[in-house]
Design a protein around this motif. Sequence first.
Motif, PDB file in Angstrom:
ATOM      1  N   HIS A 204       0.868  -1.171   0.000  1.00 22.63           N
ATOM      2  CA  HIS A 204       0.000   0.000   0.000  1.00 22.63           C
ATOM      3  C   HIS A 204       0.912   1.229   0.000  1.00 22.63           C
ATOM      4  CE1 HIS A 204      -3.018  -2.918   1.953  1.00 22.63           C
ATOM      5  NE2 HIS A 204      -3.276  -2.802   0.661  1.00 22.63           N
TER       6      HIS A 204
ATOM      7  N   GLU B 109       1.543   3.504   2.912  1.00 23.57           N
ATOM      8  CA  GLU B 109       2.043   2.903   4.161  1.00 23.57           C
ATOM      9  C   GLU B 109       3.556   2.933   4.031  1.00 23.57           C
ATOM     10  OE1 GLU B 109      -0.076  -0.791   4.534  1.00 23.57           O
ATOM     11  OE2 GLU B 109      -2.013   0.234   4.528  1.00 23.57           O
TER      12      GLU B 109
ATOM     13  N   HIS C 260       3.069  -3.606   6.684  1.00 26.00           N
ATOM     14  CA  HIS C 260       2.059  -2.577   6.385  1.00 26.00           C
ATOM     15  C   HIS C 260       2.105  -1.451   7.412  1.00 26.00           C
ATOM     16  CE1 HIS C 260      -0.627  -4.866   3.519  1.00 26.00           C
ATOM     17  NE2 HIS C 260       0.159  -5.823   3.945  1.00 26.00           N
TER      18      HIS C 260
END
Length: 890
Positions: free
Chosen positions: A136, A139, A253
Motif C-alpha cells: 500500500h 504505508e 504494512h
Amino acid sequence: MIETWVMKLAHIALICLVTATLSAQGLAPNTTYDPAVPTLEAVVGHAPGEEITTPDEIGRYLEALNRHAPDETRLVRYATSWEGRPLHYLIVGSKERIARLDEIREGLRALASGRADAASRTADLPVVVWLLHGVHGNEISSSDAALAEAYHLLAARNDADVDLIRRDALVIIDPMQNPDGRQRFVTTNLLGRAAEPDPEPQSAEHDEPWPGGRSNHYLFDMNRDYFALSQPETQGRVRVMLEWFPQVVVDLHEMGGNSTYYFAPPADPLNPLITPAQQKWFEAFGRANAAQFDRRGFPYFVREVYDSFYPGYGESWPIFHGAVGMTYEQASARGLAFRREDGTLLTYEMGVTQHFTAAITTAATAARNRERLLRDFHEYRQSAIALADNGTREYLIPPGDDPSRAARLARLLARQGIEVRRADEGFKAGDRSLPAGTFIVPLAQPAGRLVRNLLDPDVKMDEAFIREQERRRRERLPDQIYDVTAWSLPLIFDVEIVASERASSVRTSDLDPQADTGNGGAAAAQAPASLGFLLPWGSGAAGAVAEALKAGIRVHSADEGFTHSGRRFPAGTAFVRVAGNVDGAAGQLQEIARRHDAELVPIADTWTDDGISLGSGRVATLKSPRVLLAWDSPTSSLSAGWARYVLERRFGVRVTAMRTSTLQNFNMHEYDVLVLPSGSYSFNEDALRRLRDWIRGGGTLVTLAEASRWAARDRTNLLSTDTLLRDGTPERDQSEGASGSGNQGGAAKPDPAKPDPAKPFDYDEAITPERERPENLAGAMLRVRLDRTHWLTAGLDEEIQVVVEGSRVFAPLKLDAGRNVAVYQPVDRLVASGHVWEEARPLLSQRAYLMHQPMGRGHIVAFAEDPNYRAFAEATELLFANAVLLGPGH
Ligand SMILES: [Zn+2]
C-alpha cells in the motif's frame, strides 16, 4: 502577539521532542557498521527515517548496495508497474550462498516438490525469508525499513544475529511492491508540506486527495490480488515467489497513527486450511518479536483485527504454498510527524525503526530455526499431496458453453503454481462423459491446499466466531469480519467444475501458464469464410468484438437465437459480414479472435434453419462505443479503478475518465456510454436535467452499486425504483441525513402512542432502531436468475453467482418501468458461498441485481453491486461488458 509566541514555543518544544526520539532510539543501538558500505545518507542525502525516500531513490540505493557487495547480494528486477517504474528484489546472503544461488534455488524447488527423497536437502539449504514492503503506497515507513534492513545485513560487524542470518538464511527484500502508489503519496505529501513537519493529523500533508496512495495505477488494492493476478506487479511477484519457495513471508504494512504495532499470531477467523504446524510458527515468531519489542520498550498487540482467512493477501497466498506467512502493521505517521490522540508524537523514524526491528528479529528467528522450518515446509508440501483422501481426487473443468472462460480459469490456476493438465481426448469420470479440452486439476499436489481454497465452493469460518458475530450484529456492534467470506473461482467465473473421486487416466498435455490463450477455440476458423463469421458470445468474444469494432470492422449482434447449418447459436451471437466490410476484415478478425480465445465460425451463406434471420430487425448493428467514466471524488476509487481496468485492459474498450466536477458541466453528446462507478453523487439540478436529456437522446447510463442507489433516490429521479430498509419499506429522501453516510439514524420517530396498560412494555422493541439500512454483508456470493431473453445476458446461462457486499437492496422495477434482468434467487437457493446473515436472506431474495430501464431513445443499466469486483468476477464482468458494448446498439 502572545499567540505567536505560544506557537513558537510549541514549535520549539516539538523540534526538541523529535530530536529526542531520534537520538534515544536509533535503528539498532550499539551496532558497529563497516564504514565501507554505502549508507542511505551517502547515496540519497538523508538518513533512514529523516525523509520519505522516493521510488527513484529506493532504486538508486539498492543499486549502490549491489554495486558495493556484488558477491553478497543479487538485485533482480521482477516487474514493471503500469506507470513504468521498476520493481526489484534484493537477495542478501553470505558470499558462499550467493555464489551457489542457482544450486540453492534448484534445492528449494526439489524440497517444494514434496517428494520423500528431497527431505535430505534440509541439511544444507538456507531458510528463505521474504520481506515484502509497501504494497500500500501510503504505508510509507516499511520501504525505508527495507533499505535499513539491507544495509544492516550487509554492514553490521560482530553482531551475533546478523552473523547467524547471513550463515543460515537467504533474505529476499522486496522494498517497494507498489512504486506508483508510493510516488503518488510522496508527491502529495511534499505538496502539502509545512516549513517544519506538521504533526496535525488533518493537515494537508497528511490528508491525501482522491484516490490516495494506497492503490496502484488502476486503483487496485494489490493486497487482495494474489490469486486474481490481475495486476503486473502481483503477476511478477507470484512468478518469482514460485522460483524461490520461501519458508517465511512477512508483509509489512501500516495502520492508523493512534495504534501501536501488530504482529502474528493473527486474529480469528483462521483459514481452516492453515495447518497446526503453521499456527505453531505464528506463535514462535510472535513470541520472539514480543521479546525484542519488550527489550526496546515498543508497545505491540497480537491476535486482534488482522485475520488470516482470505487467501489473496500477501501473507496468506504464500501460506497455501507452505510458507509461514505473516502481516506486520506499524502505526503510520502518514508523513514525518503525527500527533496522536494521547498527545504523544509519532515520528516517521519511529515507524521505520519498529518495522526494521520486527523484520530483523524475524529473520534471526528463522535462521535460528533453519532446519525445522525447512523440514516443516517439506512436510507441508508432502502432506498436501496426501490431502486428496477425503473423497475428491481431482477437479475437472470442462470447456462448457464458453470455452474461453474455462481456459482463462485454468490458466489463472497454472500461473500460480498449481498443476493443471488438459485432456487430449474425451474421457469418462464416473458416469459423466467429458470432452477433449477438459482441464484436470489434481488435489494430490504440493499446492493442494491452495487448490481447495480456490476451487472448493465454500471455505468455512469457525462456528464460534460466526456465533459471536451474530451476537454483535444483534447488539448493533460492528462485526469483526475483515474481508470477504467467499471467493470460489468456479462460482464467480460461472464455470462448471466436476469433483471426481478417481484420478483420470486420460492422455493429457501440460498447460503452459504463460501462453496468451489456452483452449485454441479459434481453431474452427481455419475453413475459408466466403460470406462471413459467427462468434458465439462469451468473455472471449466480447474482447474480440471490442477490438474488432476499434479496428473499424462492422459487427452485428443477434438478439435471439437461431440455427445455422445444423448448429444452434444462442442470443447474443455476433455476426461479421466480409463483403462491404473494411479491407482484410477476415484475416484481421481471425487474428483478433485467436488472441481472445474466441471461437470464430466461418459461414458460406446466411440461411438459418430456424430462429431469426441474420438480416432481421432483431439483429443490432454494434458500434465502437465512446465511453465516459466518472473519475475522482465522490466515486469509490476501487470501483472506478476496477471499471477502468476491466474496460481498458480486460476488454480493450477505450475509456475517457473524467472528473465528476468537470462531468457536471460537460456536454456529453459525443459519447455513447457513461459509467458511474459506486459513489454517492451530488449532481446539481441542471446537470441532472442534461443527463436525462442525453439518455433520452440515445445515451446508455451504467450505474454501479452506490451509484445505483443514488440514481434511485427521489431527488435524482433517474431509476424508477427504491432501495429498501431493513424492514422492507422504501428508503425515502426524507431520511436524507441518513442516506449519504451509511448511518441509519433517520428522522426521529414521533412520540410513541400513550402506554397501553394492557400491553406490557416491550423492551426489545423499544430499543430497536427506526429506519435502519439492511444488515451489512462483509462479502458473499449469491445466486441470481438471469432473464435469458434480454441482450444484457448474452453469453451467460440462467443462473450465475455474484459478489454482494454492503447493504443495498433494490425493489425490482415495475413492468411499465423496465426489466429486472437479474434477480436474486429465492431464499432456499440464494446463498452460493460465504456468510450471509440469516435475517438478510429474505430481504435480498427476489430483489433486483441488474435492472434495465429504457428512457426515450436511450436507457439506464443499473447494477445493485459492483460487477467488476477485484477484477476476478468473470461472469458479472461480462454483464458489464455487455452493457457497454451492446448498449449503444440497442
Ligand atoms: Zn496495508
